[in-house]
Design an enzyme around this catalytic site. Structure first.
Site, PDB file in Angstrom:
ATOM      1  CD  GLU A 146      -4.353   6.144   6.323  1.00 50.88           C
ATOM      2  OE1 GLU A 146      -4.855   5.362   5.933  1.00 50.88           O
ATOM      3  OE2 GLU A 146      -3.415   6.657   6.639  1.00 50.88           O
ATOM      4  CD  GLU A 149      -3.451   1.114   2.352  1.00 55.85           C
ATOM      5  OE1 GLU A 149      -4.070  -0.016   2.158  1.00 55.85           O
ATOM      6  OE2 GLU A 149      -3.358   1.415   2.861  1.00 55.85           O
ATOM      7  CG  ASP A 170      -0.967   3.904   2.944  1.00 53.60           C
ATOM      8  OD1 ASP A 170      -2.449   3.652   2.198  1.00 53.60           O
ATOM      9  OD2 ASP A 170      -1.372   3.615   3.816  1.00 53.60           O
TER      10      ASP A 170
END
Length: 278
Positions: free
Chosen positions: A104, A100, A102
């Site tokens: 955020e 993953e 990210d």
């Protein structure tokens, strides 16, 4: 009469632009939860994700990618957004060994001293303890800003507007996300258990629904099992030059609020191997 004609003409042109604009959400993504679409005055599709006590919302790409450049413009939640998390990220799935990348955005309590925190992270084979967090130096709810992920065989680059803020480099002998195709996601969800001051500030549901706006999605990437889009040479070998490393150091010096390579409590047996190589 002339003024009235011009006003009508402007409306017609705006509607014409909207009708002819490329509906990137409809063509490229699946949706979940409350997702609304519309068009701005320039004809760009604007996608709104909404969060309330019943559910969050999101969209995810039909295609899977192996390397690429991905960007989107976001306008975050105004006022008290504590406990909410707005995301733009790539993921190979939900399994224990997933990869993953990210970006955020962790909501805040409104007012000075409570900046929105951007959490950047890289997961490799289910290990995601590689966060760099930054206090944003602008109000991300006042206007749209552009957030970019560049992922290639040499490094993963994170960019805010025109400024690179992080490079996660590939080093020999250290796991790197290079073999698992990933989908592109955008989500808005309840992160009360960790998002704001490590979960100390919960969501104030009296302010719901919370809305995040997305527009101007861009991707130039290699489709899993297929060819790379034209122009991939612009990002496939992309690494930071001296000036761009300067913006990374500027962001680290002035706005970094967490660096996993400095968290001795989290790594009592020693920091991850890549920490000593930068």
């Amino acid at each position: 009469m002339a003024r009235r004609f011009l006003a009508v003409l402007a409306v017609v042109l705006a509607l014409s632009q909207a009708a002819s604009a490329k509906p990137w959400l409809d063509e490229k993504f699946n949706t979940d939860g409350t997702v609304r679409t519309g068009y701005d005055a320039s004809g760009q599709q604007v996608v709104t994700l909404s969060l309330d006590q019943r559910s969050g919302a999101g969209f995810n790409s039909d295609e899977q990618y192996l390397y690429g450049e991905f960007s989107i413009q976001m306008k975050l939640i105004p006022g008290n957004s504590a406990g909410t998390v707005s995301c733009f990220y790539l993921s190979s799935g939900d399994g224990d060994g997933h990869d993953e990348i990210d970006m955020e955005f962790m909501g805040n309590s409104s007012g000075p001293g409570h900046p929105v925190v951007l959490n950047t992270n890289v997961w490799v084979n289910g290990d995601g303890k590689k966060e760099h967090q930054f206090n944003l130096w602008f109000d991300p709810a006042a206007d749209f800003h552009t957030y970019t992920i560049i992922w290639n065989p040499e490094n993963i680059l994170f960019k805010v507007d025109d400024l690179f803020i992080r490079s996660f480099k590939r080093f020999d002998g250290i796991p790197y996300t290079s073999s698992k195709p990933m989908r592109l996601h955008a989500t808005l969800w309840d992160g009360s258990f960790w998002a704001t001051e490590k979960g100390k500030v919960p969501i104030d549901w009296s302010n719901a629904p919370f809305n995040v706006l997305y527009r101007n999605y861009y991707a130039n990437a290699c489709v899993s099992g297929g060819a790379c889009h034209s122009g991939s040479d612009g990002w496939m070998n992309r690494q930071l030059d001296g000036a761009e490393w300067g913006t990374v150091k500027w962001a680290e010096r002035n706005y970094m609020s967490y660096n996993y390579c400095e968290d001795g409590y989290r790594f009592p047996q020693g920091f991850p191997a890549e920490c000593s190589r930068y």
